[in-house]
Design a protein around this motif. Structure first.
Motif, PDB file in Angstrom:
ATOM      1  N   ILE A  72       6.811  21.452   8.310  1.00 16.24           N
ATOM      2  CA  ILE A  72       7.626  22.577   7.838  1.00 16.24           C
ATOM      3  C   ILE A  72       8.837  22.071   7.069  1.00 16.24           C
ATOM      4  N   SER A  73       9.467  20.993   7.574  1.00 15.80           N
ATOM      5  CA  SER A  73      10.631  20.431   6.894  1.00 15.80           C
ATOM      6  C   SER A  73      10.254  19.821   5.549  1.00 15.80           C
ATOM      7  N   LYS A  74       9.096  19.205   5.468  1.00 18.48           N
ATOM      8  CA  LYS A  74       8.684  18.531   4.241  1.00 18.48           C
ATOM      9  C   LYS A  74       8.240  19.498   3.156  1.00 18.48           C
ATOM     10  N   TYR A  75       7.545  20.570   3.550  1.00 19.93           N
ATOM     11  CA  TYR A  75       6.903  21.426   2.548  1.00 19.93           C
ATOM     12  C   TYR A  75       7.517  22.818   2.400  1.00 19.93           C
ATOM     13  N   PHE A  76       8.302  23.266   3.393  1.00 17.81           N
ATOM     14  CA  PHE A  76       8.684  24.674   3.358  1.00 17.81           C
ATOM     15  C   PHE A  76      10.190  24.928   3.429  1.00 17.81           C
ATOM     16  N   VAL A  87       7.196  28.494  -4.137  1.00 17.60           N
ATOM     17  CA  VAL A  87       6.143  29.483  -3.875  1.00 17.60           C
ATOM     18  C   VAL A  87       6.627  30.834  -4.380  1.00 17.60           C
ATOM     19  N   ARG A  88       5.812  31.467  -5.190  1.00 22.76           N
ATOM     20  CA  ARG A  88       6.218  32.763  -5.741  1.00 22.76           C
ATOM     21  C   ARG A  88       6.348  33.791  -4.607  1.00 22.76           C
ATOM     22  N   GLY A  89       7.432  34.520  -4.669  1.00 26.78           N
ATOM     23  CA  GLY A  89       7.663  35.554  -3.665  1.00 26.78           C
ATOM     24  C   GLY A  89       8.381  35.064  -2.430  1.00 26.78           C
ATOM     25  N   LEU A  90       8.593  33.762  -2.300  1.00 26.15           N
ATOM     26  CA  LEU A  90       9.307  33.199  -1.143  1.00 26.15           C
ATOM     27  C   LEU A  90      10.558  32.496  -1.664  1.00 26.15           C
ATOM     28  N   ALA A  95      12.023  33.147   4.934  1.00 23.79           N
ATOM     29  CA  ALA A  95      10.709  33.658   4.535  1.00 23.79           C
ATOM     30  C   ALA A  95       9.688  32.534   4.450  1.00 23.79           C
ATOM     31  N   ARG A  96      10.120  31.392   3.960  1.00 29.46           N
ATOM     32  CA  ARG A  96       9.201  30.250   3.836  1.00 29.46           C
ATOM     33  C   ARG A  96       8.789  29.725   5.215  1.00 29.46           C
ATOM     34  N   GLU A  97       9.728  29.697   6.140  1.00 31.04           N
ATOM     35  CA  GLU A  97       9.388  29.220   7.483  1.00 31.04           C
ATOM     36  C   GLU A  97       8.434  30.181   8.193  1.00 31.04           C
TER      37      GLU A  97
END
Length: 467
Positions: A72-76, A87-90, A95-97
């Motif tokens: 989660i820390s690396k990608y989001f 990411v579109r919409g985030l 919201a990303r988490e």
């Protein structure tokens, strides 16, 4: 109405190949959700649909949660993640988490404990209506050290053999059993073979619900050869090579089950609950420095230098879990096709009409690719079991096989005329397994014994649930 996300279950997903496969899948799906090239994330702020739910099946809750937090820390979450993987919409971390925790889910399961595997399978059935892919990746190799002199000699004389089969360098403990089995269940056998077999059998109806596109990936190894298995010591409790034994058993199980899952109406060595085709795929990560080999006591930098230098003369020296996951990642997205490959170093599909192993490889310049390998003895085994080119693979022949097996137990000889089908005469020998292997094929014997253990532990689990 939008399609439901696909579901991929990966065992051993907190480290090594499994963890790297999760990373590759995340990167693939986030790339598809990137904003348009003009740089605007979204004008509607609509949360994108989750393309795939990735289930990290891990034994240790602590390691599983650590892996999840790291992903989660690396990608989001965080400025670095938002910049590298928009990411579109985030637009914000919250919201990303939330999106990440829906996309990445944990399943805590100890594959060496049959009761826990049955519980985990039920949990999957409660969570999902279908599973699109099961990646049987988890594995244990216990080490007490290495044979240093023998290793140096082997590396100097047969480096390719060492990295392909292990070269009998690792000293493995003998007779290890699971703590709660009273000394009756081999730990390596349970974790690497039986646990995966139980999980596959228990969720095969969920894989069937994928509508004919379900896949089961067997993450094998380059180490097992025909000599790795002694059917008289099925759980390798007396073996000095329980890891190689377990990997060979899984290869043999693949050979026996592949055609049955592909065509559920085909006469099968087990009673399958699936109604749609499930595609079994055999993969090989090559030689890695992972959680398994990390216990050998050799400094990482030394192993890395050795691997890199030998890549020019030997194959499969992937070293990293990310390189080793190449074949698994390819197999998850590859289509199913028929006919030979134009290039065995760049296969375009998984062959439905042949038994192949898809080997993760890397060249001397570090470029990864997937290579097609014909598994050891697979063609003969499959032909012997399913009788594709002979008469007699019917109930009459199976009854003859059962008679021969019974005769072996009692010390009586039966002529081939009683069995029908193939015209052979079998002599009674001291070891029952040797006669069974000659009559039936090792792969069928392996599945029959796994099925017996599966039924035994399933009955036990049912009794406990009734309490």
């Amino acid at each position: 109405m939008s399609a439901s996300p696909s579901v991929v279950v990966i065992t051993g997903a907190n480290s090594g190949c499994g963890y790297s496969l999760v990373e590759l899948l995340i990167e693939k799906h986030l790339a598809a959700l990137r904003p348009s090239q003009d740089g605007h994330l979204s004008t509607t702020h609509t949360t994108p649909q989750i393309p795939t739910i990735i289930v990290l099946a891990c034994r240790s809750p602590k390691r599983a949660n650590t892996a999840l937090d790291t992903l989660i820390s690396k990608y989001f979450v965080g400025q670095k993640a938002r910049k590298a993987f928009p990411v579109r919409g985030l637009d914000d971390d919250a919201a990303r988490e939330e999106f990440a925790k829906k996309m990445l889910q944990l399943l805590i399961v100890d594959l060496s404990v049959p009761a826990d595997v049955f519980r985990a399978a039920k949990e999957l059935a409660d969570r999902f209506e279908k599973i699109d892919a099961l990646v049987m990746n988890a594995g244990v190799l216990h080490s007490e050290g290495i044979r240093v002199r023998w290793a140096l000699y082997q590396l100097a004389t047969r480096p390719d053999h060492v990295f392909r089969t292990g070269g009998d360098i690792v000293i493995q403990p003998v007779g290890e059993t699971t703590p709660d089995s009273g000394g009756t269940l081999g730990e390596v056998f349970a974790a690497n073979v039986l646990g995966h077999y139980i999980l596959l059998r228990e969720i095969e109806d969920l894989l069937s619900a994928a509508g004919g596109s379900g896949k089961v990936l067997f993450n094998s190894s380059s180490t097992p050869v025909a000599e790795s298995v002694d059917l008289n010591d099925f759980q390798a409790l007396e073996s000095h090579h329980p890891y190689e034994h377990s990997k060979r058993l899984m290869d043999l199980a693949f050979f026996a089950l592949r055609q049955s899952y592909l065509k559920p109406s085909t006469t099968s060595p087990v009673h399958l609950r699936s109604t749609n085709a499930i595609h079994l795929v055999l993969c090989d990560p090559g030689a890695l420095h992972s959680g398994i080999t990390g216990t050998l006591g050799v400094p990482t930098w030394i192993l890395f230098v050795v691997f890199v230098l030998l890549r020019f003369v030997a194959s499969g020296l992937n070293f990293t879990g990310r390189n080793g996951a190449t074949s698994l990642f390819w197999a998850l997205s590859a289509s199913i096709g028929d006919g030979p490959h134009a290039n065995t170093r760049k296969p375009l599909w998984i062959r439905r009409d042949a038994v192949e192993k898809y080997h993760a490889d890397v060249d001397g310049f570090g470029r990864t690719f997937v290579k097609v390998v014909v598994p050891d003895e697979s063609r003969a085994v499959v032909t012997r079991c399913f009788g594709d080119d002979e008469e007699g693979s019917d109930e009459g022949e199976r009854e003859g096989l059962r008679r021969r097996r019974k005769a072996t137990d009692s010390g009586t000889e039966i002529s081939s005329a009683e069995g029908g089908g193939r015209k052979r005469v079998f002599e009674v020998v001291a070891k029952k397994a040797e006669v069974q292997a000659e009559v039936k094929g090792e792969d069928l014997i392996v599945v029959e014994e796994l099925e017996r253990l599966y039924a035994l532990y399933r009955s036990s689990a049912a009794v406990k649930r009734s309490w």
